[in-house]
Design a protein around this motif. Structure first.
Motif, PDB file in Angstrom:
ATOM      1  N   ASN A  20       1.390  -8.615   1.496  1.00 32.70           N
ATOM      2  CA  ASN A  20       0.489  -8.446   0.348  1.00 32.70           C
ATOM      3  C   ASN A  20       0.391  -7.010  -0.147  1.00 32.70           C
ATOM      4  O   ASN A  20      -0.416  -6.703  -1.018  1.00 32.70           O
ATOM      5  CB  ASN A  20      -0.917  -8.934   0.733  1.00 32.70           C
ATOM      6  CG  ASN A  20      -0.924 -10.422   0.997  1.00 32.70           C
ATOM      7  OD1 ASN A  20      -0.331 -11.190   0.243  1.00 32.70           O
ATOM      8  ND2 ASN A  20      -1.536 -10.831   2.104  1.00 32.70           N
ATOM      9  N   VAL A  22       1.966  -3.389  -1.699  1.00 35.51           N
ATOM     10  CA  VAL A  22       3.032  -2.674  -2.405  1.00 35.51           C
ATOM     11  C   VAL A  22       2.704  -1.182  -2.324  1.00 35.51           C
ATOM     12  O   VAL A  22       1.575  -0.777  -2.622  1.00 35.51           O
ATOM     13  CB  VAL A  22       3.136  -3.099  -3.887  1.00 35.51           C
ATOM     14  CG1 VAL A  22       4.231  -2.290  -4.591  1.00 35.51           C
ATOM     15  CG2 VAL A  22       3.421  -4.582  -4.003  1.00 35.51           C
ATOM     16  N   ILE A  24       3.452   2.570  -3.714  1.00 40.14           N
ATOM     17  CA  ILE A  24       4.041   3.258  -4.870  1.00 40.14           C
ATOM     18  C   ILE A  24       4.051   4.759  -4.606  1.00 40.14           C
ATOM     19  O   ILE A  24       3.036   5.352  -4.250  1.00 40.14           O
ATOM     20  CB  ILE A  24       3.288   2.918  -6.164  1.00 40.14           C
ATOM     21  CG1 ILE A  24       3.351   1.399  -6.360  1.00 40.14           C
ATOM     22  CG2 ILE A  24       3.904   3.647  -7.349  1.00 40.14           C
ATOM     23  CD1 ILE A  24       2.752   0.912  -7.629  1.00 40.14           C
TER      24      ILE A  24
ATOM     25  N   LYS C   7      -1.698  -7.946  -5.553  1.00 42.18           N
ATOM     26  CA  LYS C   7      -1.243  -7.166  -4.391  1.00 42.18           C
ATOM     27  C   LYS C   7      -2.236  -6.026  -4.101  1.00 42.18           C
ATOM     28  O   LYS C   7      -2.976  -5.587  -4.973  1.00 42.18           O
ATOM     29  CB  LYS C   7       0.137  -6.535  -4.669  1.00 42.18           C
ATOM     30  CG  LYS C   7       1.230  -7.547  -4.905  1.00 42.18           C
ATOM     31  CD  LYS C   7       1.643  -8.240  -3.627  1.00 42.18           C
ATOM     32  CE  LYS C   7       2.850  -9.127  -3.889  1.00 42.18           C
ATOM     33  NZ  LYS C   7       3.140 -10.017  -2.772  1.00 42.18           N
ATOM     34  N   LYS C   8      -2.207  -5.594  -2.855  1.00 44.40           N
ATOM     35  CA  LYS C   8      -2.976  -4.407  -2.473  1.00 44.40           C
ATOM     36  C   LYS C   8      -2.029  -3.207  -2.615  1.00 44.40           C
ATOM     37  O   LYS C   8      -0.944  -3.190  -2.017  1.00 44.40           O
ATOM     38  CB  LYS C   8      -3.434  -4.519  -1.008  1.00 44.40           C
ATOM     39  CG  LYS C   8      -4.256  -5.769  -0.725  1.00 44.40           C
ATOM     40  CD  LYS C   8      -5.602  -5.717  -1.412  1.00 44.40           C
ATOM     41  CE  LYS C   8      -6.415  -6.976  -1.117  1.00 44.40           C
ATOM     42  NZ  LYS C   8      -7.619  -7.050  -1.985  1.00 44.40           N
ATOM     43  N   ILE C   9      -2.449  -2.242  -3.402  1.00 43.38           N
ATOM     44  CA  ILE C   9      -1.544  -1.133  -3.726  1.00 43.38           C
ATOM     45  C   ILE C   9      -1.922   0.121  -2.930  1.00 43.38           C
ATOM     46  O   ILE C   9      -3.077   0.552  -2.920  1.00 43.38           O
ATOM     47  CB  ILE C   9      -1.598  -0.779  -5.231  1.00 43.38           C
ATOM     48  CG1 ILE C   9      -1.503  -2.035  -6.095  1.00 43.38           C
ATOM     49  CG2 ILE C   9      -0.523   0.241  -5.588  1.00 43.38           C
ATOM     50  CD1 ILE C   9      -0.219  -2.798  -5.992  1.00 43.38           C
ATOM     51  N   ILE C  10      -0.904   0.700  -2.288  1.00 42.79           N
ATOM     52  CA  ILE C  10      -1.073   1.985  -1.594  1.00 42.79           C
ATOM     53  C   ILE C  10      -0.265   3.028  -2.366  1.00 42.79           C
ATOM     54  O   ILE C  10       0.924   2.831  -2.613  1.00 42.79           O
ATOM     55  CB  ILE C  10      -0.562   1.903  -0.140  1.00 42.79           C
ATOM     56  CG1 ILE C  10      -1.435   0.934   0.669  1.00 42.79           C
ATOM     57  CG2 ILE C  10      -0.542   3.290   0.507  1.00 42.79           C
ATOM     58  CD1 ILE C  10      -0.916   0.658   2.071  1.00 42.79           C
ATOM     59  N   ILE C  11      -0.910   4.117  -2.740  1.00 41.11           N
ATOM     60  CA  ILE C  11      -0.241   5.144  -3.541  1.00 41.11           C
ATOM     61  C   ILE C  11      -0.067   6.422  -2.714  1.00 41.11           C
ATOM     62  O   ILE C  11      -1.033   6.947  -2.154  1.00 41.11           O
ATOM     63  CB  ILE C  11      -1.061   5.445  -4.816  1.00 41.11           C
ATOM     64  CG1 ILE C  11      -1.071   4.208  -5.725  1.00 41.11           C
ATOM     65  CG2 ILE C  11      -0.512   6.664  -5.543  1.00 41.11           C
ATOM     66  CD1 ILE C  11      -2.082   4.274  -6.845  1.00 41.11           C
ATOM     67  N   ILE C  12       1.177   6.870  -2.630  1.00 40.46           N
ATOM     68  CA  ILE C  12       1.454   8.148  -1.945  1.00 40.46           C
ATOM     69  C   ILE C  12       2.097   9.068  -2.984  1.00 40.46           C
ATOM     70  O   ILE C  12       3.303   9.041  -3.201  1.00 40.46           O
ATOM     71  CB  ILE C  12       2.410   7.960  -0.738  1.00 40.46           C
ATOM     72  CG1 ILE C  12       1.943   6.824   0.185  1.00 40.46           C
ATOM     73  CG2 ILE C  12       2.581   9.281   0.029  1.00 40.46           C
ATOM     74  CD1 ILE C  12       0.745   7.117   1.055  1.00 40.46           C
ATOM     75  N   VAL C  35      -5.931   0.165  -2.950  1.00 37.83           N
ATOM     76  CA  VAL C  35      -6.762   0.300  -1.750  1.00 37.83           C
ATOM     77  C   VAL C  35      -6.712   1.711  -1.177  1.00 37.83           C
ATOM     78  O   VAL C  35      -7.578   2.103  -0.412  1.00 37.83           O
ATOM     79  CB  VAL C  35      -6.357  -0.721  -0.646  1.00 37.83           C
ATOM     80  CG1 VAL C  35      -6.691  -2.138  -1.097  1.00 37.83           C
ATOM     81  CG2 VAL C  35      -4.892  -0.590  -0.266  1.00 37.83           C
ATOM     82  N   PHE C  36      -5.712   2.474  -1.558  1.00 43.10           N
ATOM     83  CA  PHE C  36      -5.603   3.839  -1.028  1.00 43.10           C
ATOM     84  C   PHE C  36      -4.729   4.676  -1.939  1.00 43.10           C
ATOM     85  O   PHE C  36      -3.702   4.199  -2.420  1.00 43.10           O
ATOM     86  CB  PHE C  36      -4.995   3.800   0.387  1.00 43.10           C
ATOM     87  CG  PHE C  36      -4.872   5.158   1.036  1.00 43.10           C
ATOM     88  CD1 PHE C  36      -6.002   5.892   1.375  1.00 43.10           C
ATOM     89  CD2 PHE C  36      -3.624   5.699   1.329  1.00 43.10           C
ATOM     90  CE1 PHE C  36      -5.889   7.138   1.984  1.00 43.10           C
ATOM     91  CE2 PHE C  36      -3.511   6.946   1.943  1.00 43.10           C
ATOM     92  CZ  PHE C  36      -4.645   7.662   2.277  1.00 43.10           C
ATOM     93  N   SER C  38      -3.307   8.837  -2.236  1.00 48.08           N
ATOM     94  CA  SER C  38      -3.283  10.161  -1.632  1.00 48.08           C
ATOM     95  C   SER C  38      -2.171  10.982  -2.286  1.00 48.08           C
ATOM     96  O   SER C  38      -1.266  10.419  -2.901  1.00 48.08           O
ATOM     97  CB  SER C  38      -3.029   9.992  -0.129  1.00 48.08           C
ATOM     98  OG  SER C  38      -2.902  11.239   0.483  1.00 48.08           O
TER      99      SER C  38
END
Lengths: 108, 510, 43
Positions: A20, A22, A24, C7-12, C35-36, C38
């Protein structure tokens, strides 16, 4: 990838399920993007962080890749990223990201 | 009336043992991966002092070759030593590690730096030949201790060990048994910052023939914090450094803002002088050991030596308008605001668009000094060529504003930009490394103005997700406007008396 | 929309590439739950 960020990625994958999530990225170069992508798919290649040996196989893209760009409102993309597209080597980023996804991503 | 830049200094400290023992990449690796190949390999990939001195970007930093000259050399640079290079530079110097460790003790007022006897006596002899170390400074060096005593501090009292050439030769004791803010580790980092700042101040005074008693205020702008359990960042490095450097008539304060801090500090200093609060203000900063070898893993992987092996420092003197030196134009200050947003184009637009106030085009500014990191350090680490990326953004903004044609973009970065040369020491490469050359280039008429841009990653402090930045413009002195307030009635009388005396003696000789 | 939808999105993000906050602004327009976020710094 920063160790705290690795820890967060791992926690979110456990909490929501790897399928679930993604990730980026906004890395400045193809190689750095590839390393970050490898970290969240095949584990930390530098053997330093919590994702060492952890093969999450997360779905991962760079913000400048066409798959993501086409989903974003055009004017906002232009405002936030547009000018950086002129600075970054987008082709290099795409090729590095594609190679990592093809090899390690479990949820495409 | 605008204040002016009277002089600057740039120093480096070669610190190979501190790369291994105090760089955060290495200390982290030792915690999570104590048997790693990287830790075994690093010792074999550190440069010698001579290699560091003859490294082209380092010679640029201390002023012996210009950014233009550096740009003519093709990378890699680490295998192209500059023939005849010396540690002494037009703007400063490159100090070897042993001398610096003793300087740390000179800067220690709390009896925390303990050094081994033989090491002290050998190194003291070297420092006595150093032109900037007078009897006052040399007199602060203590005789030293037995190695066993130092080992005991390290093994049983949590002292931070100090190594030279792989050997334990000293330590920094903790300044409190319980307070983490005064631990051996923190005291070590703070003393490194203080000592490298002091070295920059000593060089500033000596290279620019400054009377240190005239300095009234110091703004320190590093990225460290000194304080104790009740006030972790209480301060104040500025006054502590001014004390060792002998600025008896100065007080000061610390300004923080990650890598943007030096630019903030110079704007503050220029404003204090312009407002008439103080006549001479120094902005300075020492460097960081945590950042040593920060990208070392990538460097080794690419077959480079560890390039982040030097601590950096700088100092700038800002004073009243003397009718000669380049002016800091405070009417054209750019700033990234809370509402600006963090997209790279919003950031650069907010910093460069201060030009609008004067109806200037981007091309009206001859040189832009951005984040001047040495690209040989950042490129192998995946951060790209940071100055070049900044120039491309400014160029792209110029195209968007209609200041240049898209076809002129490549020329723009060439003409208005520079190749980076500064060590990746956070605040050290940010805008300020060019001030020394900038003053010379404006005084010689090579350029008429420059914009200094400082940007800071505030989000690393986890107090905000915001970015930050400020900019200002330096321009040729408009001349003929010497600060009148600087001349007292008494001085005027003296000038008239001298003129009359000359007149009288001329009459007599005729 | 399938790629980011639900979707749960994590950004780096990257200080010298695209920072996290800029990516956030983009992702908000594409759906997906961030959800995060940084931003990393190599300098």
């Amino acid at each position: 990838m920063d160790l705290e960020n690795q820890k967060r990625v791992k926690e979110f994958a456990e909490k929501y399920g790897a399928e679930n999530i993604v990730v980026i990225l906004g890395a400045a170069e193809g190689e750095a993007a590839g390393l970050a992508a490898e970290t969240v798919t095949n584990g930390d290649p530098t053997f330093a962080g919590p994702l060492t040996g952890v093969q999450l196989g997360l779905s991962v893209f760079h913000i400048c890749e066409p798959e993501i760009k086409e989903l974003v409102d055009e004017s906002i993309y232009d405002e936030q990223v547009g000018m950086m597209e002129m600075v970054l080597d987008i082709d290099d980023i795409i090729s590095e990201m594609t190679a990592i996804r093809e090899e390690f991503c479990k949820y495409l | 009336m605008n204040s002016v830049i009277l002089g600057s200094s740039y120093i480096m400290v070669y610190a190979p043992d501190m790369v291994i023992h105090n760089g955060s990449t290495q200390t982290t690796e030792r915690t999570v991966n104590p048997n790693s190949e990287y830790l075994k390999e690093i010792k074999n990939n550190l440069r010698t002092f001579d290699q560091v001195v003859s490294y082209l970007p380092n010679q640029t930093y201390i002023g012996n070759i210009t950014p233009d000259e550096l740009g003519k050399y093709e990378m890699p640079w680490f295998d192209k030593p500059l023939e005849g290079a010396t540690r002494d530079g037009k703007f400063g110097e490159i100090m070897p590690q042993d001398e610096f460790i003793v300087l740390m003790q000179i800067c220690d007022v709390f009896d925390l730096v303990k050094l081994e006897k033989q090491f002290v006596s050998n190194t003291k002899a070297k420092l006595m030949k150093h032109p900037l170390f007078d009897d006052g400074l040399i007199g602060r060096i203590k005789d030293g201790e037995e190695l066993d005593a130092i080992k005991k501090y390290v093994d049983t009292e949590h002292a931070e060990p100090i190594y030279n050439k792989g050997e334990l030769i000293g330590c920094v004791k903790r300044a409190h048994d319980i307070d983490m803010n005064l631990s051996g580790h923190v005291m070590f980092e703070n003393l490194v910052s203080k000592a490298s700042n002091v070295l920059a101040l000593l060089n500033l005074v000596s290279k620019n023939n400054i009377n240190k008693e005239e300095i009234e205020y110091v703004i320190e702008c590093s990225e460290e914090a000194c304080g104790d359990i009740n006030q972790r960042g209480g301060g104040n490095f500025a006054k502590a450094c001014a004390e060792v450097a002998g600025f008896v008539n100065a007080t000061g304060s610390d300004t923080r803002g990650f890598c943007a801090a030096p630019t903030h500090a110079i704007i503050e200093a220029a404003a204090l002088v312009k407002a008439g609060v103080f006549k001479k203000v120094v902005v300075s900063a020492g460097g960081s050991t945590a950042k040593l070898g920060m990208n070392g893993k990538d460097h080794l992987k690419k077959g480079y030596p560890i390039l982040e092996d030097t601590i950096g420092g700088f100092a700038v003197l800002i004073g009243e308008n003397d009718g000669v030196n380049p002016e800091i134009n405070l009417d054209l200050v750019g700033r990234h605001t809370v509402g600006t947003g963090s997209s790279p184009q919003a950031v650069i637009t907010s910093l460069v668009s201060s030009l609008d106030k004067a109806g200037l085009k981007i091309t009206d500014i001859d040189k832009y000094s951005v984040e001047m990191q040495n690209p040989e350090v950042t490129k192998p680490a995946g951060a790209g060529d940071v100055p070049l990326a900044n120039y491309k953004m400014i160029g792209a903004l110029a195209v968007k504003r209609g200041d240049i044609d898209r076809k002129e973009l490549a020329d723009f970065t060439e003409k208005h930009g520079m190749t980076g040369w500064a060590p990746t020491q956070g605040h050290i490469p940010s805008g300020v490394p060019y001030l020394g050359f900038c003053r010379e280039d404006i005084l010689s008429g090579k350029i008429k103005n420059a914009m200094i841009i400082g940007k800071g990653s505030l989000f690393l402090g986890r107090m905000t997700n915001l970015f930050d930045g400020v900019s200002f413009i330096i321009e040729a002195n408009k001349g003929g406007q010497v600060e009148t307030s600087a001349i007292s009635e008494e001085e005027v009388k003296k000038l008239i008396a001298n003129a009359l005396k000359d007149f009288a003696s001329n009459l007599l000789s005729e | 929309m399938s790629l980011l939808k639900d979707k749960k999105i994590i950004i780096i993000g990257d200080r010298d590439g695209i920072p996290g906050q800029a990516i956030e602004e983009c992702v908000k327009t594409a759906g997906g739950d961030i959800v995060f976020s940084s931003t990393e710094c190599f300098v």
